[in-house]
Design a protein around this motif. Structure first.
Motif, PDB file in Angstrom:
ATOM      1  N   VAL A  59       0.854  -1.182   0.000  1.00 27.67           N
ATOM      2  CA  VAL A  59       0.000   0.000   0.000  1.00 27.67           C
ATOM      3  C   VAL A  59       0.895   1.240   0.000  1.00 27.67           C
ATOM      4  O   VAL A  59       2.116   1.148   0.163  1.00 27.67           O
ATOM      5  N   LYS A  60       0.284   2.392  -0.204  1.00 26.98           N
ATOM      6  CA  LYS A  60       1.048   3.633  -0.239  1.00 26.98           C
ATOM      7  C   LYS A  60       1.634   3.943   1.144  1.00 26.98           C
ATOM      8  O   LYS A  60       1.083   3.549   2.174  1.00 26.98           O
ATOM      9  N   ALA A  61       2.724   4.686   1.119  1.00 28.60           N
ATOM     10  CA  ALA A  61       3.420   4.991   2.373  1.00 28.60           C
ATOM     11  C   ALA A  61       2.574   5.840   3.315  1.00 28.60           C
ATOM     12  O   ALA A  61       2.756   5.789   4.538  1.00 28.60           O
ATOM     13  N   ASN A  62       1.633   6.628   2.757  1.00 28.14           N
ATOM     14  CA  ASN A  62       0.811   7.503   3.610  1.00 28.14           C
ATOM     15  C   ASN A  62      -0.511   6.852   4.003  1.00 28.14           C
ATOM     16  O   ASN A  62      -1.429   7.535   4.468  1.00 28.14           O
ATOM     17  N   THR A  63      -0.635   5.537   3.837  1.00 32.26           N
ATOM     18  CA  THR A  63      -1.847   4.829   4.237  1.00 32.26           C
ATOM     19  C   THR A  63      -2.077   4.990   5.742  1.00 32.26           C
ATOM     20  O   THR A  63      -1.147   4.855   6.543  1.00 32.26           O
ATOM     21  N   ALA A  64      -3.326   5.292   6.113  1.00 26.80           N
ATOM     22  CA  ALA A  64      -3.661   5.487   7.526  1.00 26.80           C
ATOM     23  C   ALA A  64      -4.094   4.155   8.135  1.00 26.80           C
ATOM     24  O   ALA A  64      -4.803   3.374   7.512  1.00 26.80           O
ATOM     25  N   TYR A  65      -3.629   3.913   9.349  1.00 25.76           N
ATOM     26  CA  TYR A  65      -4.056   2.719  10.063  1.00 25.76           C
ATOM     27  C   TYR A  65      -3.915   2.947  11.568  1.00 25.76           C
ATOM     28  O   TYR A  65      -3.174   3.827  12.014  1.00 25.76           O
ATOM     29  N   GLU A  66      -4.664   2.171  12.311  1.00 24.90           N
ATOM     30  CA  GLU A  66      -4.615   2.232  13.767  1.00 24.90           C
ATOM     31  C   GLU A  66      -4.101   0.896  14.287  1.00 24.90           C
ATOM     32  O   GLU A  66      -4.627  -0.162  13.931  1.00 24.90           O
ATOM     33  N   VAL A  67      -3.065   0.961  15.092  1.00 23.39           N
ATOM     34  CA  VAL A  67      -2.388  -0.246  15.567  1.00 23.39           C
ATOM     35  C   VAL A  67      -3.094  -0.811  16.790  1.00 23.39           C
ATOM     36  O   VAL A  67      -3.428  -0.086  17.724  1.00 23.39           O
ATOM     37  N   GLN A  68      -3.308  -2.097  16.754  1.00 30.80           N
ATOM     38  CA  GLN A  68      -3.857  -2.808  17.909  1.00 30.80           C
ATOM     39  C   GLN A  68      -2.747  -3.386  18.778  1.00 30.80           C
ATOM     40  O   GLN A  68      -2.836  -3.392  20.006  1.00 30.80           O
ATOM     41  N   GLU A  69      -1.685  -3.861  18.094  1.00 32.34           N
ATOM     42  CA  GLU A  69      -0.590  -4.502  18.840  1.00 32.34           C
ATOM     43  C   GLU A  69       0.710  -4.376  18.056  1.00 32.34           C
ATOM     44  O   GLU A  69       0.765  -4.701  16.866  1.00 32.34           O
TER      45      GLU A  69
END
Length: 394
Positions: free
Chosen positions: A222-232
């Motif tokens: 995916v693109k480097a600026n992809t947003a995600y929220e880390v669970q672990e």
């Protein structure tokens, strides 16, 4: 300014046809296909013969055009070996529309299912079923109106290939206009239980969820600026660090900066440094998303590097087999040509038991042309088995 006509094809150029007949049974079941409208019973070119002629085209560099292929049908040896009568250029052109390409697609997938992985370690065994998916353009003529690409003067067909990287061959393919959606074709190519790797051109978060629900495994950039929220956050092992892994995390959310929903199940992100920099001097980092929570991070990185195998395959098909030159202007005809090209490549992989190379292709051409003996061909294949397969490209 004048131009040079290609040299005529002679019987001497095709003197190894006694070996080529071994390919015949592959297409025997196609003989009566497409004859339904032949009410007069005077058809002289049948589907199995047409497919075999196309294989002859790919296995003999002397034949470089449809007109050259037509000329081979005038040779007594070709007529005797294949049961083909002298065929007109118009009949060969018509065949590309009369015969159903889907029947050859079935031959291709059946051959692809026979490929077996050549494994040399535990890492490769863990990735034995890995399949790389990508697309490649085939330049088309402006008058091929179905092959929409950039504009009326820039037409192209596109082959979308599922390539089994450790089995060294294509297992499926679709052929579309050049501007067709790659993500839509990926949906057609994936199979339940498969394991797929693809580049960031396939980024679609709904698609990721569809693949997981199918179910199948995937690794997608995916693109480097992809947003995600880390669970672990996961610890990065020494082996993963050596492979360039900088981060390994299980995700709760994945999407864009302004809209990303809670995932029905966790996905995983693995960030891998390539050791390269972009045009701004910024270190290049691959951001990989996968639903394989069980796979070691270094194997995730290795699986993505194996994706390069499909790029090398495109070069092989277009530059060595010569599939860049289209013999037909119809969509069905282009599909037939692409299917036969991939069948030719699969036959080589099945014969030699590893990825085809230009040297092996040349040796098979020499053999099928009668210039190399069967003993010399077997000796060449035996030498291949003594060599380790080339490493994947980073």
């Amino acid at each position: 300014m004048g131009f040079c006509l290609p040299a005529p094809v002679t019987a001497q150029d095709l003197q190894g046809l006694q070996y080529f007949r071994l390919l015949g049974p592959l297409f025997d079941h196609l003989h009566t296909a497409g004859t339904e409208r032949d009410r007069a019973g005077n058809r002289q070119l049948f589907y199995d013969q047409y497919a075999t002629l196309l294989l002859l085209y790919f296995f003999n560099p002397t034949v470089t055009s449809l007109r050259g292929l037509q000329q081979t049908t005038t040779l007594a040896q070709v007529q005797a070996r294949f049961g083909i009568r002298r065929t007109s250029l118009g009949a060969l052109s018509e065949a590309a529309s009369v015969f159903d390409a889907a029947l050859l697609h079935a031959v291709l997938t059946a051959l692809g299912a026979q490929l077996r992985p050549s494994l040399s370690g535990a890492e490769q065994a863990a990735l034995a079923s890995l399949t790389a998916v990508d697309g490649s353009l085939l330049p088309a003529l402006p008058r091929m109106v179905w092959a929409v690409w950039q504009d009326d003067q820039h037409r192209a067909a596109k082959m979308h290939v599922a390539f089994a990287v450790l089995r060294h061959g294509p297992v499926d393919v679709t052929v579309t206009a050049g501007n067709a959606s790659e993500r839509a074709e990926l949906r057609r190519l994936v199979q339940p239980g498969g394991f797929y790797v693809f580049d960031r051109g396939y980024t679609d978060y709904d698609l990721f969820q569809e693949l997981h629900d199918l179910p199948c495994s995937f690794i997608g950039r995916v693109k480097a600026n992809t947003a995600y929220e880390v669970q672990e956050e996961r610890p990065v092992a020494a082996a993963a660090q050596a492979a360039g892994v900088q981060r390994d995390a299980v995700l709760r959310r994945l999407g864009t900066a302004h809209h990303f929903q809670l995932l029905p199940q966790p996905f995983r992100v693995v960030c891998v440094a390539t050791g390269k920099t972009d045009s701004n001097g910024t270190p290049e980092v691959l951001v990989l998303v996968t639903n394989r929570l069980d796979l070691d991070a270094d194997l995730v990185a290795l699986a993505y590097r194996y994706r390069w195998a499909v790029e090398l395959f495109f070069r092989w098909v277009k530059c060595v087999l010569g599939c860049r030159h289209l013999l037909s202007q119809t969509a069905n005809g282009v599909r037939i040509q692409v299917y036969v090209a991939l069948i030719a490549s699969l036959l080589i992989s099945l014969w030699v038991g590893r990825a085809p190379t230009k040297r092996t292709y040349e040796m098979l051409c020499f053999y099928l042309s009668g210039w190399a003996s069967e003993t010399e061909l077997i000796a060449h294949i035996d030498r291949l088995h003594l060599k380790a397969p080339p490493p994947c490209k980073n």
